[in-house]
Each structure stands twice: as structure tokens, then as C-alpha cells.
Design a protein around this motif. Structure first.
Motif, PDB file in Angstrom:
ATOM      1  N   LEU A 147       0.834  -1.205   0.000  1.00  0.00           N
ATOM      2  CA  LEU A 147       0.000   0.000   0.000  1.00  0.00           C
ATOM      3  C   LEU A 147       0.867   1.252   0.000  1.00  0.00           C
ATOM      4  O   LEU A 147       0.565   2.222  -0.709  1.00  0.00           O
ATOM      5  CB  LEU A 147      -0.917  -0.008   1.230  1.00  0.00           C
ATOM      6  N   ASP A 148       1.959   1.247   0.744  1.00  0.00           N
ATOM      7  CA  ASP A 148       2.851   2.402   0.769  1.00  0.00           C
ATOM      8  C   ASP A 148       3.474   2.640  -0.604  1.00  0.00           C
ATOM      9  O   ASP A 148       3.607   3.794  -1.044  1.00  0.00           O
ATOM     10  CB  ASP A 148       3.951   2.171   1.811  1.00  0.00           C
ATOM     11  N   ILE A 149       3.854   1.559  -1.300  1.00  0.00           N
ATOM     12  CA  ILE A 149       4.397   1.703  -2.645  1.00  0.00           C
ATOM     13  C   ILE A 149       3.364   2.314  -3.576  1.00  0.00           C
ATOM     14  O   ILE A 149       3.668   3.216  -4.367  1.00  0.00           O
ATOM     15  CB  ILE A 149       4.865   0.333  -3.179  1.00  0.00           C
ATOM     16  N   ALA A 150       2.115   1.846  -3.486  1.00  0.00           N
ATOM     17  CA  ALA A 150       1.058   2.284  -4.402  1.00  0.00           C
ATOM     18  C   ALA A 150       0.511   3.671  -4.087  1.00  0.00           C
ATOM     19  O   ALA A 150      -0.227   4.242  -4.902  1.00  0.00           O
ATOM     20  CB  ALA A 150      -0.090   1.275  -4.382  1.00  0.00           C
ATOM     21  N   THR A 151       0.867   4.238  -2.951  1.00  0.00           N
ATOM     22  CA  THR A 151       0.367   5.558  -2.561  1.00  0.00           C
ATOM     23  C   THR A 151       1.534   6.538  -2.412  1.00  0.00           C
ATOM     24  O   THR A 151       1.850   7.292  -3.330  1.00  0.00           O
ATOM     25  CB  THR A 151      -0.455   5.460  -1.259  1.00  0.00           C
ATOM     26  N   HIS A 152       2.211   6.484  -1.285  1.00  0.00           N
ATOM     27  CA  HIS A 152       3.303   7.431  -1.024  1.00  0.00           C
ATOM     28  C   HIS A 152       4.450   7.271  -2.030  1.00  0.00           C
ATOM     29  O   HIS A 152       4.966   8.260  -2.560  1.00  0.00           O
ATOM     30  CB  HIS A 152       3.813   7.215   0.399  1.00  0.00           C
ATOM     31  N   GLY A 153       4.850   6.032  -2.310  1.00  0.00           N
ATOM     32  CA  GLY A 153       5.940   5.807  -3.261  1.00  0.00           C
ATOM     33  C   GLY A 153       5.598   6.300  -4.648  1.00  0.00           C
ATOM     34  O   GLY A 153       6.418   6.935  -5.324  1.00  0.00           O
ATOM     35  N   SER A 154       4.381   6.020  -5.091  1.00  0.00           N
ATOM     36  CA  SER A 154       3.955   6.476  -6.413  1.00  0.00           C
ATOM     37  C   SER A 154       3.893   7.995  -6.489  1.00  0.00           C
ATOM     38  O   SER A 154       4.295   8.600  -7.492  1.00  0.00           O
ATOM     39  CB  SER A 154       2.587   5.878  -6.759  1.00  0.00           C
ATOM     40  N   ALA A 155       3.385   8.627  -5.436  1.00  0.00           N
ATOM     41  CA  ALA A 155       3.313  10.092  -5.424  1.00  0.00           C
ATOM     42  C   ALA A 155       4.706  10.702  -5.511  1.00  0.00           C
ATOM     43  O   ALA A 155       4.914  11.721  -6.184  1.00  0.00           O
ATOM     44  CB  ALA A 155       2.595  10.568  -4.164  1.00  0.00           C
ATOM     45  N   ARG A 156       5.697  10.080  -4.859  1.00  0.00           N
ATOM     46  CA  ARG A 156       7.076  10.570  -4.961  1.00  0.00           C
ATOM     47  C   ARG A 156       7.581  10.461  -6.396  1.00  0.00           C
ATOM     48  O   ARG A 156       8.270  11.363  -6.892  1.00  0.00           O
ATOM     49  CB  ARG A 156       7.981   9.769  -4.029  1.00  0.00           C
ATOM     50  N   CYS A 157       7.263   9.361  -7.058  1.00  0.00           N
ATOM     51  CA  CYS A 157       7.699   9.202  -8.450  1.00  0.00           C
ATOM     52  C   CYS A 157       7.171  10.339  -9.320  1.00  0.00           C
ATOM     53  O   CYS A 157       7.876  10.824 -10.211  1.00  0.00           O
ATOM     54  CB  CYS A 157       7.218   7.860  -9.009  1.00  0.00           C
ATOM     55  N   LEU A 158       5.938  10.747  -9.090  1.00  0.00           N
ATOM     56  CA  LEU A 158       5.325  11.795  -9.911  1.00  0.00           C
ATOM     57  C   LEU A 158       5.691  13.196  -9.440  1.00  0.00           C
ATOM     58  O   LEU A 158       5.203  14.182 -10.010  1.00  0.00           O
ATOM     59  CB  LEU A 158       3.802  11.629  -9.916  1.00  0.00           C
ATOM     60  N   GLY A 159       6.507  13.289  -8.415  1.00  0.00           N
ATOM     61  CA  GLY A 159       6.927  14.609  -7.951  1.00  0.00           C
ATOM     62  C   GLY A 159       5.815  15.399  -7.302  1.00  0.00           C
ATOM     63  O   GLY A 159       5.836  16.632  -7.329  1.00  0.00           O
ATOM     64  N   ARG A 160       4.872  14.681  -6.677  1.00  0.00           N
ATOM     65  CA  ARG A 160       3.728  15.356  -6.086  1.00  0.00           C
ATOM     66  C   ARG A 160       3.978  15.817  -4.659  1.00  0.00           C
ATOM     67  O   ARG A 160       3.047  16.237  -3.971  1.00  0.00           O
ATOM     68  CB  ARG A 160       2.505  14.436  -6.108  1.00  0.00           C
ATOM     69  N   GLY A 161       5.215  15.731  -4.192  1.00  0.00           N
ATOM     70  CA  GLY A 161       5.509  16.223  -2.857  1.00  0.00           C
ATOM     71  C   GLY A 161       4.713  15.485  -1.813  1.00  0.00           C
ATOM     72  O   GLY A 161       4.685  14.259  -1.783  1.00  0.00           O
ATOM     73  N   ASP A 162       4.018  16.224  -0.982  1.00  0.00           N
ATOM     74  CA  ASP A 162       3.287  15.616   0.134  1.00  0.00           C
ATOM     75  C   ASP A 162       1.790  15.815  -0.042  1.00  0.00           C
ATOM     76  O   ASP A 162       1.053  15.950   0.934  1.00  0.00           O
ATOM     77  CB  ASP A 162       3.750  16.252   1.452  1.00  0.00           C
ATOM     78  N   GLU A 163       1.307  15.815  -1.293  1.00  0.00           N
ATOM     79  CA  GLU A 163      -0.110  16.116  -1.535  1.00  0.00           C
ATOM     80  C   GLU A 163      -0.983  14.867  -1.590  1.00  0.00           C
ATOM     81  O   GLU A 163      -1.753  14.616  -0.667  1.00  0.00           O
ATOM     82  CB  GLU A 163      -0.244  16.924  -2.822  1.00  0.00           C
ATOM     83  N   PRO A 164      -0.919  14.029  -2.653  1.00  0.00           N
ATOM     84  CA  PRO A 164      -1.645  12.768  -2.587  1.00  0.00           C
ATOM     85  C   PRO A 164      -0.780  11.714  -1.904  1.00  0.00           C
ATOM     86  O   PRO A 164       0.354  11.986  -1.503  1.00  0.00           O
ATOM     87  CB  PRO A 164      -1.875  12.423  -4.064  1.00  0.00           C
ATOM     88  N   GLY A 165      -1.307  10.527  -1.732  1.00  0.00           N
ATOM     89  CA  GLY A 165      -0.532   9.431  -1.163  1.00  0.00           C
ATOM     90  C   GLY A 165      -0.709   9.253   0.328  1.00  0.00           C
ATOM     91  O   GLY A 165      -0.167   8.324   0.918  1.00  0.00           O
TER      92      GLY A 165
END
Length: 448
Positions: free
Chosen positions: A352-370
């Protein structure tokens, strides 16, 4: 307060906090508060989670949405990666604005049903202009959080590449349209629904000059970069023969080795290359089902995460994976991680962490989604697991979510708006889109 989601069995706020019986409130497209049962505020609208699990929305870091027009195409399903590509390129040469719009509309509805609230899309075939604009229109029609990408291929089979000339462009055409799309559609503001990235198909499908110029253009406009990298052993052979170096070395030589970049698959870097990728902050889109179906190996996810690489989930192309369920991909990551590295290598919470926080980091979304802490984008999923499939699973709702199943999104919320309600997508144009999609898909597969 605009929306209150309440009565959860468990609310997963992030990797550190979970609230039994929790609730979540949103306003202005953001999470405003979370809390335990009995402390709920008043709200304009209420959604009952009815004893279900609530998680942050899943984030898709790699996709080829237009490929849902050629799903499970029989002549291509059992070949190698390169066989698969050369079989399908002639079909994709028929892609036009109508096809791009309707495939994106249907594809985004499917992503929402699988619990995805943010997705990128790697659109790299451009036989006609306006295809990325058409996808962005679909995302805006639905209200989906979308990272559109301007993909490219410039080396046709006549230039020693794989695709036919009909789906390639010149370097000048690619760069001009890339800059146009950034100026027209990229929204760098916090919480933006539409962003644009630059994404050559692979380092060997465009010229060295275009790889370098694309990295420079991304730097000037502060947008992200994405490509396939180290996906297949044939790629090693091709790059050594053509460029005199391995794919990761070529990637670095063209200016791509930076934390602006995330790459798809990344199965075959050697140990030294993986360390260089980690040191540069390059992210990786892990695509479990696609790699297993093509039989092309799997990413070293545990090692990558231990090295500090951002690792996210990608469902990959709808003609290789043949579905767009991020729940299935997250479950696949759980199973594959344990199969590859042992039962202690991956838990449901890791996946779940990979699919949320990790994915958001890949997209450069900072601390917004995830995550679902106050201030986050109000992107969340209420998950439904049939009582028969769930029978006997009482000790851990998160493990049950991935181990039991199948699970589906009962409610999907993007920016505070309900886009899946009681398991059904709510965009009003979906029935018409499906009819149009069927007409175009049949024509595309029959014309070649």
C-alpha cells in the motif's frame, strides 16, 4: 465542510497512523480533519463507509491508456516484448483524436473502479496531432487527477528502430509540440488536477539529440521526465551495438540521471547502475503483471527501496496487462515481492505504501496525494470486499484487503468529489463512450 466519510472499520491515514472506526472530512478539495468515531463534525454531504476500509487513493505511475483499444489482441499475446511491439505498432497507427479521447475516458473510469485517483499516461505514438490534448479533455470531463505526458518516437524501422514511420516524428516536431503542451496545460500549482511531463518512449526509440534536448526542455520548464529503462535483455544488446554502452550509461550520458526522472520497469540494471540511480534520486514504476505476462523478469523492489529509490506502482499498457486495476497491481506487488525475496520481504502495508506514497514521490507530487493527513489532496477510496470473500478475516483489515478478494472500490473520491459510488463510476458520458470505444476498437483490429 463539504464531505464527510464516516463509519470506517479502519481509516488508514498514512504509513504511521490508522484509526479504527475513523472518519475523514474534506473541503476545497483537501482533507481538513480525521478522527475516531463519535467525534464527527457536521457536513454538507455524508458518505457511509459502512464498516469498510478507507485508504488513500492509489497512484498509477506508468500506463498506456490508448492500448485498451487493442486489449488481449490474439496475434500478439504470446510473443517477446519486441515481437509484441512490432505486431501492434501498425494497429496503433490508426490512433486519432476521437480514439485518444474515448480510450482515455474509458480507461480513467476503469482506473477509478480499481481505486486509482491519480494516474500518469505514457502516450508515445503520434500518428496524428492533438492526441494528448484529447486525453486531457477526457480527464477534465471526468474530474480525474492526471499527469499527461508528451511521448515520442523518432527512430523508425528505417533508422534502425522498431516502429513503422507512420507512428514516428522528427525531433523538431516533438520538441515544438512538447513546449506547446506545457504552456497550454501544465499546472504547477499545489493540488493541480492536470500536469504535463516529457516522455520519450525509450532511450533507443529516439535520437541521442532528442533525449538530451528533452531533458534540457524539462529543466527549463520544471516538468518531470519519464521513459522505459532496462526493461528487456534485448535492450542491453541493442544499446551496446548501437551506442557502445549499456542503457543506464546512455541514460546518464544524455542528462537524464536526476531526481526529476522516474523510469518504468528497471529490471536489468547491474548493482553499480542501481546504486547510481539511487544516488541521483531516480524513481521506478514497478509493473508486476505486465512483466510477468511478458515473462521479462521483475524489478528488485526490496533492494531499491532499501537504497532509497522512490518506487511506485504502474499497471502498464492495457494491451500487455489487459486491465487497469491498481488493486490488482498492488496485490501483484505483494505476491511478487514475497515470491522473489521471501515472506518477510513484503507486507500488505508495504505494498500500500508503494502504491500511494511511493507512487506520489515518483510523480513529484511532494506531500499532496498518497496520504490522508489534514492538508492532503482529498483523494481516497472506500474498499468493498464481499462478505463471503472476507469471511473469517477478523484480525487485520489491511492484510485482508490484499490477501482476500477480489476487492473493488465502493467509493472513490478525487479532490473531494465522489467519482465512484457503490461500485459504479458516475461520469454521465460513460455509456456513450463505451459504444464509441467498441466501434473504434473493432475497426482498428480489423483494418490491419
Amino acid at each position: 465542510m463539504e464531505l464527510l466519510v464516516r463509519d470506517a472499520e479502519l481509516l488508514v491515514v498514512d504509513g504511521e497512523r490508522e484509526i479504527p472506526g475513523g472518519w475523514l472530512a474534506t473541503a476545497g478539495g483537501r482533507v481538513t480533519a480525521v478522527g475516531p468515531a463519535g467525534t464527527e463534525p457536521e457536513a454538507q454531504a455524508t458518505v457511509s463507509a459502512a464498516g469498510r476500509l478507507i485508504t488513500p487513493g492509489l497512484v498509477n505511475t506508468h500506463h498506456h491508456i490508448y492500448q485498451n483499444l487493442t486489449r488481449a489482441y490474439a496475434p500478439a499475446v504470446n510473443g517477446s516484448l519486441f515481437d509484441w511491439l512490432t505486431t501492434l505498432y501498425p494497429l496503433w497507427a490508426a490512433l486519432d483524436e476521437e480514439a485518444a479521447h474515448v480510450s482515455a475516458y474509458v480507461g480513467m473510469a476503469e482506473l477509478l473502479m480499481g481505486g486509482c485517483t491519480t494516474s500518469s499516461d505514457h502516450l508515445y505514438v503520434h500518428p496524428r496531432p492533438g492526441l494528448v490534448d484529447a486525453e486531457i479533455r477526457a480527464a477534465r470531463d471526468i474530474g480525474f487527477r492526471f499527469h499527461a505526458t508528451r511521448g515520442s518516437m523518432t527512430r523508425s524501422v528505417e533508422d534502425g528502430g522498431l516502429p513503422p514511420r507512420s507512428v514516428t516524428q522528427t525531433d523538431e516536431e516533438v520538441l515544438a509540440d512538447s513546449e506547446r503542451l506545457i504552456r497550454a496545460h501544465h499546472d504547477p500549482s499545489p493540488g493541480a488536477l492536470i500536469r504535463v511531463a516529457l516522455v520519450p518512449c525509450s532511450p533507443f526509440s529516439v535520437t541521442r539529440e532528442l533525449m538530451t534536448a528533452t531533458a534540457e526542455l524539462a529543466e527549463r520548464h520544471d516538468v518531470r521526465l519519464h521513459t522505459h529503462l532496462a526493461e528487456d535483455r534485448d535492450e542491453d544488446t541493442y544499446c551496446l551495438r548501437t551506442y557502445g554502452c549499456r542503457p543506464v550509461e546512455y541514460f546518464e550520458d544524455t542528462g537524464w540521471m536526476s531526481d526529476r526522472t522516474w523510469v518504468a520497469h528497471c529490471i536489468y540494471p547491474n548493482d553499480a547502475e542501481l546504486r547510481r540511480l539511487a544516488a541521483a534520486g531516480v524513481g521506478v514504476a514497478h509493473c508486476p503483471s505486465s512483466n510477468m505476462l511478458i515473462g521479462g523478469g521483475t524489478a528488485r523492489v526490496r533492494e531499491m527501496r532499501e537504497m532509497g529509490l522512490p518506487v511506485g506502482i504502474g499497471c502498464d499498457g492495457s494491451a500487455s496487462t489487459d486491465h487497469a486495476s491498481l488493486w490488482m497491481e498492488t496485490r501483484g506487488a505483494l505476491l511478487l515481492g514475497r515470491y522473489r525475496d521471501g515472506p518477510g520481504a513484503m507486507t500488505a502495508r508495504d505494498a500500500l505504501d508503494i502504491a500511494t506514497h511511493g507512487s506520489a514521490r515518483c510523480l513529484g507530487r511532494g506531500d499532496e496525494p498518497g496520504h490522508l493527513r489534514p492538508g492532503a489532496c482529498a483523494d481516497l477510496v472506500v474498499w468493498d470486499l464481499h462478505e463471503v470473500a472476507r469471511a473469517g478475516a477478523f484480525s487485520d483489515p489491511v492484510e485482508a484487503w490484499l490477501r482476500c478478494g477480489p476487492a473493488r472500490a465502493w467509493t472513490t473520491v478525487v479532490a473531494g468529489r465522489v467519482l465512484v459510488d457503490r461500485g459504479e463510476p458516475v461520469p454521465p458520458g460513460l455509456a456513450d463512450a463505451l459504444r464509441t470505444h467498441g466501434r473504434i476498437a473493432r475497426r482498428m483490429q480489423q483494418d490491419v
